[in-house]
Design an enzyme around this catalytic site. Structure first.
Site, mmCIF file in Angstrom:
data_model
loop_
_atom_site.group_PDB
_atom_site.id
_atom_site.type_symbol
_atom_site.label_atom_id
_atom_site.label_comp_id
_atom_site.label_asym_id
_atom_site.label_seq_id
_atom_site.Cartn_x
_atom_site.Cartn_y
_atom_site.Cartn_z
ATOM 1 N N ASP A 72 0.869 -1.183 0.000
ATOM 2 C CA ASP A 72 0.000 0.000 0.000
ATOM 3 C C ASP A 72 0.901 1.227 0.000
ATOM 4 O O ASP A 72 1.460 1.602 1.021
ATOM 5 C CB ASP A 72 -0.899 -0.019 1.244
ATOM 6 C CG ASP A 72 -1.690 1.273 1.380
ATOM 7 O OD1 ASP A 72 -1.731 2.063 0.405
ATOM 8 O OD2 ASP A 72 -2.268 1.503 2.459
ATOM 9 N N CYS A 108 -0.934 -13.826 -3.134
ATOM 10 C CA CYS A 108 -1.325 -12.759 -2.214
ATOM 11 C C CYS A 108 -2.614 -13.081 -1.474
ATOM 12 O O CYS A 108 -3.586 -13.530 -2.086
ATOM 13 C CB CYS A 108 -1.509 -11.496 -3.049
ATOM 14 S SG CYS A 108 -2.142 -10.141 -2.109
ATOM 15 N N GLY A 112 5.415 -15.446 -1.489
ATOM 16 C CA GLY A 112 5.158 -14.008 -1.426
ATOM 17 C C GLY A 112 6.175 -13.287 -0.560
ATOM 18 O O GLY A 112 6.786 -13.894 0.314
ATOM 19 N N GLU A 113 6.313 -12.019 -0.823
ATOM 20 C CA GLU A 113 7.217 -11.200 -0.004
ATOM 21 C C GLU A 113 6.603 -10.932 1.368
ATOM 22 O O GLU A 113 7.284 -10.479 2.279
ATOM 23 C CB GLU A 113 7.507 -9.877 -0.705
ATOM 24 C CG GLU A 113 8.391 -10.028 -1.925
ATOM 25 C CD GLU A 113 9.830 -10.381 -1.565
ATOM 26 O OE1 GLU A 113 10.496 -9.549 -0.948
ATOM 27 O OE2 GLU A 113 10.268 -11.493 -1.893
ATOM 28 N N ARG A 129 8.142 -4.168 4.317
ATOM 29 C CA ARG A 129 7.045 -3.907 3.407
ATOM 30 C C ARG A 129 5.692 -3.855 4.107
ATOM 31 O O ARG A 129 4.800 -3.140 3.713
ATOM 32 C CB ARG A 129 7.053 -5.027 2.368
ATOM 33 C CG ARG A 129 6.005 -4.966 1.324
ATOM 34 C CD ARG A 129 6.118 -6.236 0.497
ATOM 35 N NE ARG A 129 4.891 -6.407 -0.245
ATOM 36 C CZ ARG A 129 4.753 -6.128 -1.510
ATOM 37 N NH1 ARG A 129 5.769 -5.693 -2.192
ATOM 38 N NH2 ARG A 129 3.610 -6.290 -2.127
#
Ligand code: IMP
Length: 516
Positions: free
Chosen positions: A264, A325, A413-414, A424
């Site tokens: 975001d 995600c 995923g990160e 993040r």
């Protein structure tokens, strides 16, 4: 009370393109796929462009050295992930910049004391059939010889046997000396009828390998993305925590473009980062911002700063659509990718009318097929960012893993614990501890070398552009007319009332309809 939007969050698979007039003389070779990656002032050339409209996601399972090199060679750009120490990220950037076309650093090596079974395992994992033997088993160790899959028989020889008893020793290996040109290396390969030429420094250490197939490959890729000094281009992701140290280090390593990696990006943290970079390093440096899914988010990141500095160069759009995600499930935040892209693209066009500054848009995440890539570019994206698509290729960093007879690659995923990318997902939180995950840890099927996979995708893109009568991506966006599809028309679009042969059936020679 909350504002409730009347629109529905839509995805790419809900749309189709209506063909427009295809013009005579339109052929795939004449279609341009170049796209700006930096903001473009009216009447001026972009400061930085890519030759094909694809960039790789800033992810551990995607953007390592090999993938960034392979993508730049096809004309796209890799964004090296920032979920790692600054020095490690700068080293990857450095390796891509130092890559000399045709000279590759060996990524699978053994010592002479290794067993044949270790070699077999390494060959399976990497897909390589030629393995250098070095004193310490590293890619730059003292070179002792080479072992290939022709030097032993997996099902005949004793696999406990040692490499030293099967390898071709240094004295018998045709090799080149560091400093040799690619042309000279290739004539040695040609003269001695070899597929691989090890290059050694004066101390006898291995520096790189030259493969015959790479030379041929090089001639086939005229779109390579090169900087002014003919080095491959590479991008780097940054976060909102340590940009004051990270950006200068990555610049020094040679990064050509940056982007904030945030699920975001509509945040004061990111705006502070943009302002700091612009004030300290100027308006020339190429920075992308995001991710956003609204016109409001776009305006916030592209606006000039309070001290007159520029905002970001490009905007990444997409929250919650990525294949790995689970942000939407975990937090209830996000937007259908098609709806997000449409709103931000419309705002980008209005912003251009108002200011004369064109801000390229990147559609990030959730592209599950070539069709969806095409639709994203038709709908307003200047280029797309993909993770899963690249993780599935031979060139991604994770090892090939056999499962039930099929080859897979790990893809995570990160926002998983595995990625430990606390920066993040922790903006605005008191603690950087990961309280919940926003991504999953998964496997994806192996599909082949990046070059081949991307070539097929881009060929389909060009073919659709011809259907729309477009010769450039901007013409494609301007001419595109899209229609929403009903569930029934999706069914109609698949095959109907026919029994399909299995795709791997043997080709029927001389069957029905073939009187010969
Ligand atoms: P894909 O191409 O559908 O695999 O999506 C890749 C994109 O997903 C990346 O470029 C990121 O924007 C996003 N992403 C990466 N890791 C995560 C995660 O753990 N959670 C949510 N989104 C992620």
């Amino acid at each position: 009370m909350a504002t409730i939007l009347n629109d529905i969050s839509r995805t790419f698979s809900e749309y189709l393109l209506i063909p427009r007039l295809t013009r005579k003389g339109q052929v795939a070779d004449k279609i341009g796929l170049g796209s700006p990656l930096s903001a473009v002032e009216k009447g001026q050339e972009p400061r930085f462009s890519i030759n094909v409209p694809v960039v790789s996601a800033c992810m551990q399972a995607v953007s390592g050295t090999k993938l960034c090199v392979a993508l730049a060679r096809q004309g796209g750009l890799g964004f090296v992930f920032c979920s790692q120490p600054i020095e490690a990220q700068a080293e990857i950037v450095h390796q891509v910049k130092a890559h000399k076309a045709g000279f590759v650093q060996s990524d699978s090596n053994v010592t002479a004391q290794a067993t044949l079974s270790e070699v077999v395992e390494l060959m399976k994992q990497t897909g390589h059939s030629t393995i250098p033997v070095t004193a310490d088993g590293s890619a730059i160790g003292k070179f002792e010889g080479i072992i290939t899959d022709k030097d032993f028989w997996e099902f005949e020889d004793d696999l406990d046997g040692l490499v030293r008893d099967h390898m071709t020793p240094l004295a018998s290996v045709i090799h080149g000396l560091d400093g040799i040109s690619l042309r000279e290396a290739n004539s040695l390969l040609h003269k001695h009828k070899k597929d691989c030429l090890p290059i050694l420094d004066p101390q006898g250490n291995l520096t790189s390998l030259v493969f015959k197939k790479d030379y041929e490959d090089h001639r086939l890729h005229p779109l390579e993305l090169l900087d002014d000094t003919k080095r491959l281009c590479v991008g780097a992701a940054i976060n909102t925590h340590d940009y004051q140290e990270r950006v200068p280090a990555l610049l020094a390593a040679g990064a050509d473009a940056f982007c904030f990696d945030s699920s975001d990006g509509f945040s004061e943290f990111q705006r502070d980062g943009i302002d700091w970079i612009r004030e300290k390093l100027g308006n020339q440096i190429v920075i992308g911002g995001g991710n956003v899914v609204s016109a409001e988010g776009f305006d916030y990141l592209v606006a000039d700063g309070e001290r007159g500095n520029r905002g970001v160069d490009f905007i990444k759009v997409g929250i919650g659509g990525g294949s790995i995600c689970i942000t939407r499930e975990q937090k209830g935040v996000g937007r259908g990718q098609a709806s997000a892209l449409q709103e931000v693209s419309a705002r980008r066009d209005a912003f251009y009318e108002e200011t004369g500054r064109y801000i390229p848009i990147c559609s990030d995440g959730g592209l599950a097929s070539d069709t969806q890539i095409v639709l994203a570019l038709a709908m307003g994206a200047d280029f797309v960012m993909m993770g899963r698509y690249f993780a599935m290729t031979e060139d991604s960093p994770s090892p090939k893993t056999p499962i039930n007879g099929q080859m897979y690659k790990p893809y995570w995923g990160e926002g998983t614990r595995r990625a430990q990318n606390w920066q993040r997902y922790s903006e605005g939180m008191d603690t950087r501890k990961m309280v919940f995950e926003e991504g999953v840890d998964a496997y994806v099927p192996l599909v082949g070398p990046l070059g081949e996979v991307l070539e097929a995708t881009l060929y389909k893109l060009k073919s659709t552009m011809i259907n729309i009568g477009a010769e450039s991506l901007s013409e494609f966006r301007d001419r595109a007319i899209l229609t929403l599809v009903s569930e029934q028309s999706v069914v109609e679009g698949g095959t109907s009332n026919v029994f399909q042969f299995s795709p791997n059936r043997e080709l029927d020679n001389g069957g029905w309809g073939n009187p010969g």
